[in-house]
Design an enzyme around this catalytic site. Structure first.
Site, PDB file in Angstrom:
ATOM      1  N   ASP A  67      38.464 -25.002  26.306  1.00 47.74           N
ATOM      2  CA  ASP A  67      37.908 -24.248  25.100  1.00 47.74           C
ATOM      3  C   ASP A  67      37.488 -23.045  25.483  1.00 47.74           C
ATOM      4  O   ASP A  67      37.426 -22.435  26.597  1.00 47.74           O
ATOM      5  CB  ASP A  67      36.908 -25.344  24.318  1.00 47.74           C
ATOM      6  N   SER A  83      31.900 -20.736  21.907  1.00 46.36           N
ATOM      7  CA  SER A  83      32.529 -22.104  22.120  1.00 46.36           C
ATOM      8  C   SER A  83      33.768 -21.913  21.750  1.00 46.36           C
ATOM      9  O   SER A  83      34.805 -20.932  21.705  1.00 46.36           O
ATOM     10  CB  SER A  83      31.809 -23.334  22.103  1.00 46.36           C
ATOM     11  N   ALA A  96      34.978 -37.607  22.979  1.00 42.29           N
ATOM     12  CA  ALA A  96      36.410 -37.766  22.839  1.00 42.29           C
ATOM     13  C   ALA A  96      37.134 -36.175  22.745  1.00 42.29           C
ATOM     14  O   ALA A  96      38.190 -36.112  23.289  1.00 42.29           O
ATOM     15  CB  ALA A  96      36.958 -38.347  21.461  1.00 42.29           C
ATOM     16  N   PRO A 155      27.340 -36.030   8.774  1.00 48.78           N
ATOM     17  CA  PRO A 155      27.167 -34.578   8.439  1.00 48.78           C
ATOM     18  C   PRO A 155      27.313 -33.721   9.882  1.00 48.78           C
ATOM     19  O   PRO A 155      26.830 -34.220  10.783  1.00 48.78           O
ATOM     20  CB  PRO A 155      25.846 -34.280   7.947  1.00 48.78           C
TER      21      PRO A 155
END
Ligand code: 16G
Ligand code: ZN
Length: 529
Positions: A277, A65, A372, A498
């Site tokens: 992306d 990605s 987001a 995390p």
């Protein structure tokens, strides 16, 4: 049947570096490409087992990605184009970490636990991104498939959402679409062209867009797709991979996390731009205003635009299908407030990671989900889809038109996964139909200033969370400390979690000013330490 001795022999050719421990995380396995050969081979083996167990086609995508070009990764795609089921994530982790002499035993163990009928046929489809390491790694996946007696089809270069689409098509007997890239382009472009036929502004003025392709697969696939809608939309591609490095100083993740434009794109004031992306499953929009200020339009604002459009159409056809918007803790507080208070749509929060949002969105007739960071799509239940199809036949005039639009919207959204190409086309269609400029879209609400920080700690797993990651449960005292810090600022909110993809803890803070958001984030990160 499976020849276990052949598998063991072959496995030695893809030997695991001793001591390497990996985990199938939010995005599958993801590390430096040179450590992944054994993982790829074993994921080929695992995909065969999963295919036998589900009696369906399973997908394997080779990609990392938005990670740097040197990294790579692998994800399995389940029968309906969804992320791998959690119990199988555990199997994947066990298999990837098995020492060479244990591979056979672990395979049998998984087969037993998951009640896999080893006599069953297996079929696996494979896709890969443009990383230099991807081709060889996908060959290792194929090795694993063939040595365990599975059949396969290698699609070669694909965006991640395209692979999800292929898997979905193949397991629904072509009802969703044809399982080829051509089938994908045809389905989307037909829906887009029909949808924008009614557009108020049809000149090339309003349908012109600049796309930063992150030097990745999106460039190749968008270029192929452009031939399918000759005049409908004029797109200019940047960062197409001929000179720049994948995801380097460009792409959706860079733009979102640095809140600045990518390198390698020429932007004039008020021009509409977007970034994909590295595997084209995320998209964010942005522009410079006349004063030279940069404005980012992230997944939250994308969800808002789409929700308001869908709500209008539903109102028009007079049908009360239930809508739900699904976000994560990273959603800007202004977006949540706007959706709930102004638009009056119910909003839900899940843990980070597409599988959680996707799952929640399936509960609604129309489930809109976006992170987001720009990953998202809209899911329509079978009931909703049938009802809309029926209304598009029965209703008349304006109502019929609205129902037809909804019908095309269903086809335009990738129902299997968030998809930058599909989302881009939906957004462009909505802007054209509503005659909205990017500034008008941006003005729906004003984002609260926010800041994200990464903190390195010895063991990030000492932090555990609840309430969709908005509250820390451990270590003791951390949440109280955060609560006290948040009280010092106006309109503020902060949380820590995390990371599921890096060995770090992430801190998020928002407040009434950028200075406050920055200093709150800083103070919270000290509390984590
Ligand atoms: C992965 C997830 C993405 C999530 C991100 C969070 C998928 C396909 N991708 O990229 O949804 O936002 O991880 O990363 O699920 P983090 O845990 O490091 O913050
Ligand atoms: Zn991605």
């Amino acid at each position: 049947d499976m020849d276990l001795d052949a598998i063991t022999k072959h496995s030695a050719l893809h030997a695991k570096p001793s001591g390497l421990i990996l985990q199938y995380g939010t995005a599958g396995f993801r590390i430096k490409a040179e450590h992944l050969d054994h993982v790829m081979f074993r994921m080929g083996l695992l995909a065969v087992l999963r295919s036998k167990q589900t009696k369906s086609t399973i997908g394997v995508m080779v990609t990392a990605s938005h990670n740097p070009e040197e990294d790579n990764g692998v994800k399995l795609v389940d029968p309906l184009g969804e992320m791998l089921a959690p119990s199988w994530e555990e199997h994947a982790t066990c298999l990837a970490n098995a020492e060479e002499q244990d591979v056979q035993r672990v395979l049998l163990d998984i087969s037993e636990k998951a009640a896999v009928d080893l006599q069953q046929d297996a079929f696996v489809v494979i896709g890969r991104d443009t990383r230099p390491s991807s081709e060889k790694l996908s060959q290792s996946v194929i090795d694993g498939i063939t040595v365990s007696g599975g059949q396969f089809h290698d699609y070669g270069l694909l965006t991640t959402p395209q692979l999800h689409y292929m898997v979905y098509c193949r397991n629904t007997q072509g009802q969703y679409g044809k399982a080829t890239t051509e089938g994908y382009y045809q389905k989307l472009s037909k829906a887009f062209v029909e949808l924008t036929k009614q557009a108020f502004c049809s000149g090339d003025e309003c349908l012109s867009l600049k796309v930063d392709c992150a030097n990745g697969i999106g460039a190749l696939k968008l270029r192929e797709m452009k031939n399918y809608f000759s005049e409908g939309l004029s797109i200019q591609l940047f960062n197409v991979g001929t000179t720049g490095k994948l995801n380097h100083l460009c792409g959706a993740d860079f733009v979102k996390s640095h809140q600045k434009p990518p390198q390698g794109i020429e932007m004039k004031p008020n021009e509409r731009c977007c970034s994909f992306d590295g595997d084209a499953d995320r998209i964010v929009y942005y522009y410079y205003d006349a004063d030279g200020h940069f404005h980012l339009i992230d997944g939250d604002k994308i969800a808002t635009l789409i929700s308001s459009f869908l709500k209008e159409l539903l109102l028009e056809i007079g049908e009360s299908l239930n809508i739900g918007v699904v976000q994560t803790a990273y959603a800007n507080g202004s977006s949540t407030r706007y959706l709930e208070e102004v638009m009056k749509v119910p909003v839900y929060c899940t843990k980070t990671g597409v599988k959680h949002l996707h799952h929640k969105a399936q509960e609604f007739d129309i489930g809109i989900y976006f992170e987001a960071n720009g990953h998202g799509t809209v899911l329509f239940s079978k009931t909703a889809e049938m009802k809309i199809k029926q209304l598009a036949e029965e209703l008349e005039d304006k109502k019929r038109k609205a129902a037809k639009m909804l019908e095309n919207i269903i086809d335009l959204f990738n129902q299997a996964a968030g998809d930058a190409i599909s989302d881009m086309l939906v957004i462009e269609a909505i802007l054209a139909l509503k005659g909205l400029t990017i500034q008008q879209w941006d003005a729906l609400y004003t984002d609260l200033p926010n800041r994200q920080l990464k903190v390195k700690v010895a063991d990030r797993q000492v932090i555990s969370t609840t309430d969709a990651e908005r509250k820390a449960v451990t270590p003791p005292g951390l949440q109280e400390a955060i609560d006290d810090l948040v009280k010092k600022y106006k309109l503020s909110r902060a949380f820590v979690r995390p990371s599921g993809t890096e060995d770090i803890v992430r801190v998020y803070a928002e407040a009434d000013s950028q200075e406050s958001a920055d200093s709150l984030a800083q103070e919270v990160s000290w509390a984590v330490f």
